[in-house]
Motif scaffolding. Structure first.
Motif, PDB file in Angstrom:
ATOM      1  N   THR A 147       0.703  -1.555  -0.126  1.00 25.81           N
ATOM      2  CA  THR A 147       0.154  -0.195  -0.010  1.00 25.81           C
ATOM      3  C   THR A 147       1.125   1.311  -0.090  1.00 25.81           C
ATOM      4  N   TYR A 148      -0.146   2.222  -0.863  1.00 23.37           N
ATOM      5  CA  TYR A 148       1.004   3.265  -0.546  1.00 23.37           C
ATOM      6  C   TYR A 148       0.579   4.644   0.409  1.00 23.37           C
ATOM      7  N   PRO A 149       0.811   5.648   0.542  1.00 22.10           N
ATOM      8  CA  PRO A 149       0.125   6.756   1.252  1.00 22.10           C
ATOM      9  C   PRO A 149      -1.415   7.494   0.306  1.00 22.10           C
ATOM     10  N   TRP A 150      -2.224   8.087   0.979  1.00 24.89           N
ATOM     11  CA  TRP A 150      -3.031   8.711   0.275  1.00 24.89           C
ATOM     12  C   TRP A 150      -1.327   9.718  -0.257  1.00 24.89           C
ATOM     13  N   ALA A 151      -2.663  10.410  -1.358  1.00 27.22           N
ATOM     14  CA  ALA A 151      -1.593  11.887  -2.067  1.00 27.22           C
ATOM     15  C   ALA A 151      -1.963  13.137  -2.107  1.00 27.22           C
ATOM     16  N   GLU A 152      -1.810  13.539  -1.502  1.00 28.21           N
ATOM     17  CA  GLU A 152      -2.682  14.480  -1.294  1.00 28.21           C
ATOM     18  C   GLU A 152      -2.233  15.729  -0.122  1.00 28.21           C
ATOM     19  N   ASP A 153      -1.753  17.074   0.035  1.00 28.19           N
ATOM     20  CA  ASP A 153      -0.959  18.140   1.202  1.00 28.19           C
ATOM     21  C   ASP A 153       0.285  17.596   1.024  1.00 28.19           C
ATOM     22  N   ASP A 154       0.519  17.615   2.674  1.00 24.68           N
ATOM     23  CA  ASP A 154       1.694  16.944   2.689  1.00 24.68           C
ATOM     24  C   ASP A 154       1.786  15.445   3.379  1.00 24.68           C
ATOM     25  N   THR A 155       1.200  14.955   2.407  1.00 30.08           N
ATOM     26  CA  THR A 155       1.196  13.096   2.844  1.00 30.08           C
ATOM     27  C   THR A 155       2.380  12.580   2.185  1.00 30.08           C
ATOM     28  N   LEU A 156       2.720  12.370   0.801  1.00 32.71           N
ATOM     29  CA  LEU A 156       4.129  12.702   0.372  1.00 32.71           C
ATOM     30  C   LEU A 156       4.161  13.727   0.342  1.00 32.71           C
ATOM     31  N   PRO A 157       5.874  13.968  -0.176  1.00 34.26           N
ATOM     32  CA  PRO A 157       6.190  15.473  -1.115  1.00 34.26           C
ATOM     33  C   PRO A 157       6.022  15.974  -2.146  1.00 34.26           C
ATOM     34  N   ALA A 158       5.519  17.038  -1.871  1.00 32.13           N
ATOM     35  CA  ALA A 158       5.446  17.827  -3.162  1.00 32.13           C
ATOM     36  C   ALA A 158       6.531  17.796  -4.442  1.00 32.13           C
ATOM     37  N   LEU A 207      -4.174   1.790  -7.460  1.00 33.55           N
ATOM     38  CA  LEU A 207      -2.289   1.479  -7.456  1.00 33.55           C
ATOM     39  C   LEU A 207      -1.811   2.063  -5.285  1.00 33.55           C
ATOM     40  N   SER A 208      -3.047   2.859  -4.464  1.00 37.57           N
ATOM     41  CA  SER A 208      -2.533   3.583  -3.080  1.00 37.57           C
ATOM     42  C   SER A 208      -3.369   2.418  -2.049  1.00 37.57           C
ATOM     43  N   ILE A 209      -4.295   2.135  -2.177  1.00 36.23           N
ATOM     44  CA  ILE A 209      -5.139   2.471  -0.962  1.00 36.23           C
ATOM     45  C   ILE A 209      -6.365   1.078  -1.158  1.00 36.23           C
ATOM     46  N   GLY A 263      -1.415   0.299   7.371  1.00 39.21           N
ATOM     47  CA  GLY A 263      -1.066   0.985   6.634  1.00 39.21           C
ATOM     48  C   GLY A 263      -1.933   1.977   6.736  1.00 39.21           C
ATOM     49  N   PHE A 264      -2.164   2.854   5.708  1.00 35.87           N
ATOM     50  CA  PHE A 264      -2.682   4.353   5.210  1.00 35.87           C
ATOM     51  C   PHE A 264      -3.750   4.672   5.235  1.00 35.87           C
ATOM     52  N   PRO A 265      -4.309   5.453   6.248  1.00 38.22           N
ATOM     53  CA  PRO A 265      -5.768   5.800   5.663  1.00 38.22           C
ATOM     54  C   PRO A 265      -6.081   6.518   4.518  1.00 38.22           C
ATOM     55  N   SER A 266      -7.061   6.995   4.211  1.00 34.28           N
ATOM     56  CA  SER A 266      -7.839   7.498   2.920  1.00 34.28           C
ATOM     57  C   SER A 266      -8.629   8.281   3.831  1.00 34.28           C
ATOM     58  N   TRP A 267      -8.369  10.009   2.770  1.00 33.72           N
ATOM     59  CA  TRP A 267      -8.205  10.576   3.089  1.00 33.72           C
ATOM     60  C   TRP A 267      -9.817  11.513   1.760  1.00 33.72           C
ATOM     61  N   ALA A 268     -10.645  10.754   1.265  1.00 32.32           N
ATOM     62  CA  ALA A 268     -11.445  11.222   0.289  1.00 32.32           C
ATOM     63  C   ALA A 268     -12.299  12.174   0.884  1.00 32.32           C
ATOM     64  N   SER A 269     -12.984  12.130   1.724  1.00 31.65           N
ATOM     65  CA  SER A 269     -13.680  12.975   2.187  1.00 31.65           C
ATOM     66  C   SER A 269     -13.514  13.976   2.691  1.00 31.65           C
ATOM     67  N   THR A 270     -12.447  13.766   3.677  1.00 28.57           N
ATOM     68  CA  THR A 270     -12.094  15.177   4.517  1.00 28.57           C
ATOM     69  C   THR A 270     -10.687  16.136   3.930  1.00 28.57           C
ATOM     70  N   GLY A 271      -9.655  14.967   3.207  1.00 32.32           N
ATOM     71  CA  GLY A 271      -8.780  15.734   2.997  1.00 32.32           C
ATOM     72  C   GLY A 271      -7.775  15.225   3.746  1.00 32.32           C
ATOM     73  N   PRO A 272      -6.394  14.975   4.021  1.00 37.29           N
ATOM     74  CA  PRO A 272      -5.287  14.466   5.020  1.00 37.29           C
ATOM     75  C   PRO A 272      -5.632  15.490   6.463  1.00 37.29           C
ATOM     76  N   MET A 273      -5.536  14.378   7.516  1.00 36.72           N
ATOM     77  CA  MET A 273      -5.767  15.099   8.980  1.00 36.72           C
ATOM     78  C   MET A 273      -4.694  14.459   9.860  1.00 36.72           C
ATOM     79  N   THR A 274      -4.120  15.216  11.239  1.00 39.83           N
ATOM     80  CA  THR A 274      -3.643  15.300  12.058  1.00 39.83           C
ATOM     81  C   THR A 274      -3.985  14.688  13.165  1.00 39.83           C
ATOM     82  N   ILE A 275      -3.248  13.081  13.464  1.00 35.80           N
ATOM     83  CA  ILE A 275      -4.241  12.723  14.568  1.00 35.80           C
ATOM     84  C   ILE A 275      -3.322  12.616  15.563  1.00 35.80           C
ATOM     85  N   ASP A 276      -3.123  13.486  16.832  1.00 28.31           N
ATOM     86  CA  ASP A 276      -2.012  13.551  17.381  1.00 28.31           C
ATOM     87  C   ASP A 276      -3.012  12.500  18.839  1.00 28.31           C
TER      88      ASP A 276
END
Length: 331
Positions: A189-200, A228-230, A238-251
């Motif tokens: 699996t590979y990260p969701w590609a949006e914002d800073d989930t991967l290098p720009a 190809l990703s998730i 693995g990695f979360p998908s962010w189709a509805s919300t866009g990537p989020m930081t979860i602390d």
């Protein structure tokens, strides 16, 4: 029967070699209707639960319902391929604030079946997922509960719970999970590609590749996010998908440590864009694309559950201290 994910339409690392550094593994659970027991990993089956231990309940207020569904009628309707009847909500049995509501057991996973299962409190090897069947507050938010336990200690505790308590009426038929056995399979699996989930620059290359595929092959072209990703469906790690919300930081709310994805629950095992992930065993090899998928709802929506408005439920836990409260994210 095992479940085997088909080879991806394109070798993503051949097209984008930089993704090799970001490759991960996820365990697809492939739930399918069956008859799991208390000692099995499952969705919707009976929990490994000591008879002497109180069943988890929700004590919060719940909105009054006008109509609902009886669990036994939901089960009968599914067995006969019909729709369950809705019933007026009894005035003598409101789900209000004056009495606890038993949670619905959604899933149970043993580490022996899913080795990639994240770490719980020391000595535990089983995780159990529960949900309140009613919404809360003006936005009808859901309440989930995660329970870790040791299978060996639970067995030594003595008699196991034979039948879990349940509410006499449910607000929707998709609040009752269909008992499903699992067919765990590890895939890349590979990260969701949006914002800073991967290098720009890499995200820009992925977007450009997607555009080129669509221009060359048309609407059915493979895409990074869908093919190809998730993978879709229930999975561990693995990695979360962010189709509805866009990537989020979860602390972690307790220690601010970045949390780790424990598992993802999803109502559907595919949609119109992600059908390429459907296992080979659920396909007619003489056909192509979505037309090849056989099995109907038992394959496309095996658990009969729904999370939000057809979103993914991501369960995050703290890697620094598994005893810290998990976080639940619909995306």
């Amino acid at each position: 029967m095992t479940r085997t994910t088909p080879a991806r339409p394109v070798s993503v690392e051949a097209v984008l070699p930089e993704l090799a550094a970001h490759r991960g593994r996820t365990t697809r659970l492939h739930p399918r209707p069956g008859r799991p027991g208390v000692h099995d990993s499952h969705v919707g089956g009976p929990m490994l639960w000591p008879a002497s231990e109180p069943w988890p309940v929700c004590h919060e207020p719940h909105p009054r319902e006008n109509e609902g569904y009886r669990p036994d009628e939901i089960r009968t309707a599914r067995a006969t391929g019909t729709r369950p009847p809705s019933r007026p909500w009894p005035d003598v049995d409101p789900p209000g604030a004056d009495r606890p509501v038993p949670l619905v057991g959604l899933a149970q996973f043993f580490r022996r079946d899913v080795p990639a299962l994240g770490s719980g409190p020391e000595g535990t090897d089983v995780v159990q997922l529960f949900r309140c069947p009613f919404g809360h507050g003006p936005h009808l938010e859901r309440r989930y509960h995660l329970r870790w336990r040791s299978a060996a200690e639970t067995e030594r505790a003595g008699r196991l719970l034979a039948t879990a308590p349940e509410v006499p009426m449910l607000p929707g038929e998709n609040e009752l999970p269909e008992p499903c056995v699992l067919h765990p399979e590890e895939v890349d699996t590979y990260p969701w590609a949006e914002d800073d989930t991967l290098p720009a620059p890499l995200i820009a290359r992925i977007d450009a590749w997607d555009d080129a595929q669509a221009a060359s092959l048309g609407p059915g072209a493979p895409s990074y996010q869908y093919d190809l990703s998730i993978p879709p469906g229930w999975r561990v790690g693995g990695f979360p998908s962010w189709a509805s919300t866009g990537p989020m930081t979860i602390d972690c709310a307790s220690c601010a440590t970045p949390m780790r994805l424990l598992l993802t629950a999803e109502g559907s095992e595919m949609d119109g864009g992600s059908h390429s992930w459907m296992p080979l065993e659920d396909r007619d090899p003489s056909l192509q694309g979505m037309a090849s998928i056989r099995g109907g709802p038992s394959v496309s929506q095996p658990t009969r559950l729904r999370f939000g408005r057809d979103r993914d439920l991501h369960v995050f836990t703290c890697p620094s201290d598994p005893g810290h409260l998990p976080q639940w994210v619909l995306s």
